[in-house]
Design an enzyme around this catalytic site. Structure first.
Site, short mmCIF file in Angstrom:
data_model
loop_
_atom_site.label_atom_id
_atom_site.label_comp_id
_atom_site.label_asym_id
_atom_site.label_seq_id
_atom_site.Cartn_x
_atom_site.Cartn_y
_atom_site.Cartn_z
N ARG A 60 4.87 -16.81 -42.48
CA ARG A 60 3.50 -16.52 -42.04
C ARG A 60 3.52 -16.17 -40.57
O ARG A 60 4.05 -16.91 -39.75
CB ARG A 60 2.63 -17.77 -42.21
CG ARG A 60 1.58 -17.59 -43.24
CD ARG A 60 0.63 -18.69 -43.40
NE ARG A 60 0.59 -19.82 -42.51
CZ ARG A 60 -0.44 -20.64 -42.42
NH1 ARG A 60 -1.53 -20.39 -43.11
NH2 ARG A 60 -0.41 -21.68 -41.64
N THR B 269 -1.61 -13.70 -36.97
CA THR B 269 -2.49 -13.02 -37.94
C THR B 269 -2.66 -13.82 -39.23
O THR B 269 -3.55 -13.52 -40.02
CB THR B 269 -1.89 -11.66 -38.32
OG1 THR B 269 -0.62 -11.89 -38.97
CG2 THR B 269 -1.67 -10.78 -37.09
N ASP C 49 3.13 -28.97 -41.33
CA ASP C 49 3.96 -27.84 -41.74
C ASP C 49 5.08 -28.33 -42.65
O ASP C 49 6.00 -29.03 -42.22
CB ASP C 49 4.54 -27.16 -40.49
CG ASP C 49 5.21 -25.85 -40.85
OD1 ASP C 49 6.11 -25.85 -41.72
OD2 ASP C 49 4.83 -24.80 -40.28
N ASP D 24 8.75 -27.25 -41.75
CA ASP D 24 9.25 -27.95 -40.56
C ASP D 24 9.57 -29.41 -40.85
O ASP D 24 10.59 -29.93 -40.40
CB ASP D 24 8.21 -27.88 -39.43
CG ASP D 24 8.20 -26.52 -38.74
OD1 ASP D 24 9.14 -25.73 -38.98
OD2 ASP D 24 7.25 -26.25 -37.98
#
Ligand code: PRP
Ligand code: URA
Length: 207
Positions: free
Chosen positions: A102, A106, A198, A201
């Site tokens: 991603r 944006t 996340d 991560d």
């Protein structure tokens, strides 16, 4: 159409997974265990064929999975966290890979890798990603596997935002969507609230 797992073990393990204090080894194990619960639900409609079998006592007609092996497609990176559990239940499955990152500005998915097994048309295909946020990555991933021929598709996500669910259902109404939980909303950065942060991560230690 989507289905959400309703199970006390999902509630329990997901709560531990969300906890910011949960260290990486436990995070991995929990995601794996939740992956197994998702895999059971996601494979509920797998086709089987009648098969004669001799038990030690008598002959009977059992059922076996259709010989056309299913295909698992984890979306890199976080989807890799669900793959081992699916492979435990479906050891003969073929595995395709789809790299999707991603763009943080944006929020649009940027595809960076693609490698699918042949003959997707005839096989059940399971696309795996623990997180469904805006739905951009999932929609792009589904378009890629459909472009490669897949017709019988299930998208499996552990945590989803309502926005992502609506987008997938709008863009891919033919896809079976299996979810662990639908959270409240997205924040302005496209993270799921309350979420778990996340996933990639936390899984791979890149925080
Ligand atoms: C995360 C997640 C999904 C995507 C969801 O991946 O694993 O693929 O974001 O967001 P979306 O629904 O708004 O597209 P990310 O791009 O962070 O890559 P990673 O798995 O390598 O961390
Ligand atoms: N990707 C993640 O890993 N977490 C989110 O909350 C949203 C996208």
């Amino acid at each position: 159409m989507h289905r959400v797992l309703q199970h006390p073990l999902v509630d329990h393990k997901l709560t531990l997974l969300r906890d910011r204090g949960t260290a990486r080894p436990l995070f991995r194990d929990l995601l794996d265990e939740l992956g197994l619960l998702l895999a059971v639900e996601a494979t509920r409609h797998l086709p089987t064929v009648p098969t004669p079998v001799d038990t030690p006592l008598e002959a009977m007609e059992g059922r076996r999975m259709d010989p056309r092996d299913p295909v698992l497609v984890p979306i890199l990176r976080a989807g890799l966290g669900l793959l081992p559990a699916f492979l435990r239940l479906l050891p003969t499955a073929k595995v395709g890979h789809l790299g999707m990152a991603r763009d943080h500005a944006t929020l649009r998915p940027v595809p960076y890798y693609k490698n699918f097994p042949p003959e997707l048309e005839a096989r059940p295909v399971f696309v795996l990603d623990p997180m469904l946020a805006t739905g951009g990555s999932a929609c792009e991933a589904l378009a890629e596997v459909k472009g490669a021929g897949a017709k019988h598709l299930t998208l499996v996500c552990l945590l989803a935002a309502p926005e992502g669910v609506a987008r997938v259902e709008r863009s891919h109404p033919d896809v079976d969507l299996v979810l662990g939980c639908i959270d409240r909303q997205l924040n302005e950065k496209g993270y799921i609230l309350p979420g778990l942060g996340d996933a990639g991560d936390r899984l791979f230690g890149t925080v």
